[in-house]
Design an enzyme around this catalytic site. Structure first.
Site, PDB file in Angstrom:
ATOM      1  CG  ASP A 131      -1.985   0.826   1.364  1.00 28.52           C
ATOM      2  OD1 ASP A 131      -2.589   1.271   0.038  1.00 28.52           O
ATOM      3  OD2 ASP A 131      -2.465   1.577   2.377  1.00 28.52           O
ATOM      4  CG  HIS A 132      -0.190   4.822   0.301  1.00 28.29           C
ATOM      5  ND1 HIS A 132      -0.834   5.794  -0.676  1.00 28.29           N
ATOM      6  CD2 HIS A 132      -1.522   4.258   0.637  1.00 28.29           C
ATOM      7  CE1 HIS A 132      -2.332   6.015  -0.190  1.00 28.29           C
ATOM      8  NE2 HIS A 132      -2.527   5.111   0.734  1.00 28.29           N
ATOM      9  CG  ASP A 153       0.740   7.671  -3.731  1.00 25.39           C
ATOM     10  OD1 ASP A 153       0.674   8.321  -4.564  1.00 25.39           O
ATOM     11  OD2 ASP A 153       0.373   7.643  -2.351  1.00 25.39           O
ATOM     12  CG  HIS A 269      -6.198   4.705  -1.588  1.00 30.41           C
ATOM     13  ND1 HIS A 269      -5.000   4.176  -1.033  1.00 30.41           N
ATOM     14  CD2 HIS A 269      -6.126   4.290  -2.722  1.00 30.41           C
ATOM     15  CE1 HIS A 269      -4.435   3.409  -1.752  1.00 30.41           C
ATOM     16  NE2 HIS A 269      -4.862   3.519  -2.751  1.00 30.41           N
ATOM     17  N   GLY A 270      -8.725   5.647   1.445  1.00 29.46           N
ATOM     18  CA  GLY A 270      -9.527   6.425   2.617  1.00 29.46           C
ATOM     19  C   GLY A 270     -11.090   6.286   2.671  1.00 29.46           C
ATOM     20  CG  ASN A 312      -7.190   0.766  -0.389  1.00 31.77           C
ATOM     21  OD1 ASN A 312      -7.568  -0.068  -0.780  1.00 31.77           O
ATOM     22  ND2 ASN A 312      -6.079   1.573  -0.382  1.00 31.77           N
ATOM     23  CB  ILE A 313     -11.308  -0.639   5.151  1.00 28.93           C
ATOM     24  CG1 ILE A 313     -12.645  -0.360   4.229  1.00 28.93           C
ATOM     25  CG2 ILE A 313     -11.697  -0.545   6.572  1.00 28.93           C
ATOM     26  CD1 ILE A 313     -13.636  -1.138   4.185  1.00 28.93           C
ATOM     27  CB  SER A 315      -9.344   4.455   9.860  1.00 28.04           C
ATOM     28  OG  SER A 315      -8.143   5.269   9.393  1.00 28.04           O
TER      29      SER A 315
HETATM   30  O1  G3H Z   1      -3.257   4.825   3.683  1.00 26.95           O
HETATM   31  C1  G3H Z   1      -2.473   4.594   4.766  1.00 26.95           C
HETATM   32  C2  G3H Z   1      -2.760   3.533   5.410  1.00 26.95           C
HETATM   33  O2  G3H Z   1      -3.913   3.758   6.480  1.00 26.95           O
HETATM   34  C3  G3H Z   1      -1.504   3.056   6.046  1.00 26.95           C
HETATM   35  O3  G3H Z   1      -1.161   3.733   7.325  1.00 26.95           O
HETATM   36  O4  G3H Z   1       1.154   4.192   7.076  1.00 26.95           O
HETATM   37  O5  G3H Z   1       0.191   4.305   9.058  1.00 26.95           O
HETATM   38  O6  G3H Z   1       0.489   2.364   8.398  1.00 26.95           O
HETATM   39  P1  G3H Z   1       0.210   3.704   8.132  1.00 26.95           P
HETATM   40  P1  13P Z   2      -8.635   4.822   5.674  1.00 27.44           P
HETATM   41  O1  13P Z   2      -7.744   5.586   6.636  1.00 27.44           O
HETATM   42  O2  13P Z   2      -9.963   5.470   5.339  1.00 27.44           O
HETATM   43  O3  13P Z   2      -9.019   3.369   6.591  1.00 27.44           O
HETATM   44  O4  13P Z   2      -7.773   4.344   4.393  1.00 27.44           O
HETATM   45  C1  13P Z   2      -7.074   3.249   4.535  1.00 27.44           C
HETATM   46  C2  13P Z   2      -6.683   3.477   3.125  1.00 27.44           C
HETATM   47  O5  13P Z   2      -6.715   3.944   2.194  1.00 27.44           O
HETATM   48  C3  13P Z   2      -5.138   2.679   2.893  1.00 27.44           C
HETATM   49  O6  13P Z   2      -4.366   2.998   1.892  1.00 27.44           O
HETATM   50 ZN    ZN Z   3      -4.602   4.673   1.066  1.00 29.51          ZN
END
Ligand code: G3H
Ligand code: 13P
Ligand code: ZN
Length: 369
Positions: A131-132, A153, A269-270, A312-313, A315
């Protein structure tokens, strides 16, 4: 160096050197992988995203992409996916990889597949996704360590640099049949270590050029979602029956993108909804989460029916885990065995994952036949 050691090293060096550097050696050659400490995701029983995305776009549902950092999250994701017969993407950020350790993650992914089978799923469809990813080197490292999908990304970069970086990752990844997600448009909030104070919606006029020139397999877009548990300020919301309702996602932009790239896999995302009951539990048992606001599930349900095929989930999983731990420790102040509070935390996350799969994304029962 002692004489014997020197002879050994001298005799081994040229062989490994030849294998590492001989241009004719295929990158998935057994000896090449062995000497470079590489593993292909197929050897771990994982799958890439290509087929599941094709089915999700055609079927009008989305595949869940759940972030994980710990064994309990991984177990809950696998249990939820098996119980609902859903394909699933287990994703790892750069921070999660640093936290958990890259080598351990490779074995956790292999363990996830074996665990799914043990739970009765004969042919699990599990993706291990970066991810990212923010550099070519990080993406390459993950591909070499068994990831079946990576995100590069470059959304914060100038357009041409984003194209060049994504193309470079795609060229490397596709040699190993690893699929690549790229991003166009910037989400508000914090994108891993990339900070974007304001969101810049994806420009539909750029998507054909971007997808064609990069060769990416899926495209993350910005239509109003953002990372974290504070996606909107109360001022941005409307008060309806005592509940703060955030502004709707830009479905008009999504529709324009779909028109430009029919059937192309789109990623959101998000997309955590930040459930109020979890926030309230956290606050009731000593937490302090103020003005936490997410994306209403109705909006995600609507998006899942479109070309959005990955949601993407992260949080929501953090909230479910923290709420359960806080509640347990407040109600059982004498407990100090982590299993006592991590078990309800795992149960609560599993419940949330199942809810998302069945009631929001609609990927239940969608394993390949
Ligand atoms: O998009 C970001 C994800 O929620 C991952 O977050 O970099 O704190 O692991 P993190
Ligand atoms: P949330 O912070 O909304 O869960 O998004 C997670 C995300 O996009 C991970 O790449
Ligand atoms: Zn993300």
């Amino acid at each position: 160096m002692r004489g014997e050691e020197q002879t050994f090293r001298l005799s081994v060096f040229p062989v490994s050197y030849i294998f590492r550097n001989f241009a004719g050696v295929k990158k998935d050659n057994f000896y090449f992988k062995l000497l470079n400490n590489m593993v292909n995701y197929k050897d771990l029983g994982l799958v890439n995203t290509r087929e599941m995305f094709k089915r999700a776009v055609a079927g009008g549902y989305a595949i869940p992409a759940f972030n994980f950092n710990t064994m309990e999250q991984m177990q809950a994701i696998v249990q939820a996916a098996v119980e609902t017969k859903s394909p699933v993407i287990m994703q790892v950020s750069k921070g999660a990889r640093n936290y958990a350790n890259a080598t351990i993650l490779r074995y956790m992914a292999e363990g996830a597949v074996a665990y799914a089978k043990e739970l009765g799923c004969e042919h699990p469809e599990i993706v291990l996704h970066l991810d990212h990813g923010d550099t070519f080197e990080l993406c390459k490292d993950c591909i070499d360590m068994g990831f079946s999908s990576v995100m590069i990304d470059g959304s914060h970069l100038p357009y041409e640099e984003n194209v060049a970086l994504a193309k470079k990752v795609v060229e490397y990844a596709h040699q190993f049949d690893v699929t690549v997600e790229a991003e166009l448009g910037v989400l508000a909030g914090v994108e891993d270590e990339v900070s974007a104070a304001e969101s810049h919606y994806t420009k539909p006029e750029e998507v054909i050029d971007f997808a064609t020139r990069t060769g990416c397999d899926s495209l993350a877009i910005s239509i109003g979602t953002s990372h974290g548990a504070h996606k909107f300020t109360p001022e941005q919301c409307t008060l309806v029956n005592g509940v703060l309702v955030p502004p709707p996602l830009a479905f008009d932009i999504l529709a324009e993108i779909e028109k430009k790239l029919p059937g192309f896999p789109i990623v959101l995302h998000g997309s955590s909804s930040v459930p109020m009951d979890e926030v309230n539990t956290i606050n009731k048992f000593g937490g302090k989460l103020e003005a936490a606001i997410g994306i209403p599930e109705e909006q995600l349900r609507k998006a899942s029916k479109s070309a959005v095929c990955k949601i993407n989930i992260d949080s929501d999983s953090r909230l479910a885990m923290t709420a359960a731990i806080r509640q347990h420790l407040a109600e059982h102040p004498g407990d100090f065995d982590p299993r006592q509070y991590l078990k309800p935390a795992r149960e609560n996350m599993k419940k949330m994952y199942i809810h998302k799969i069945v009631n929001v994304l609609g990927s239940d029962g969608k394993l390949a036949e």
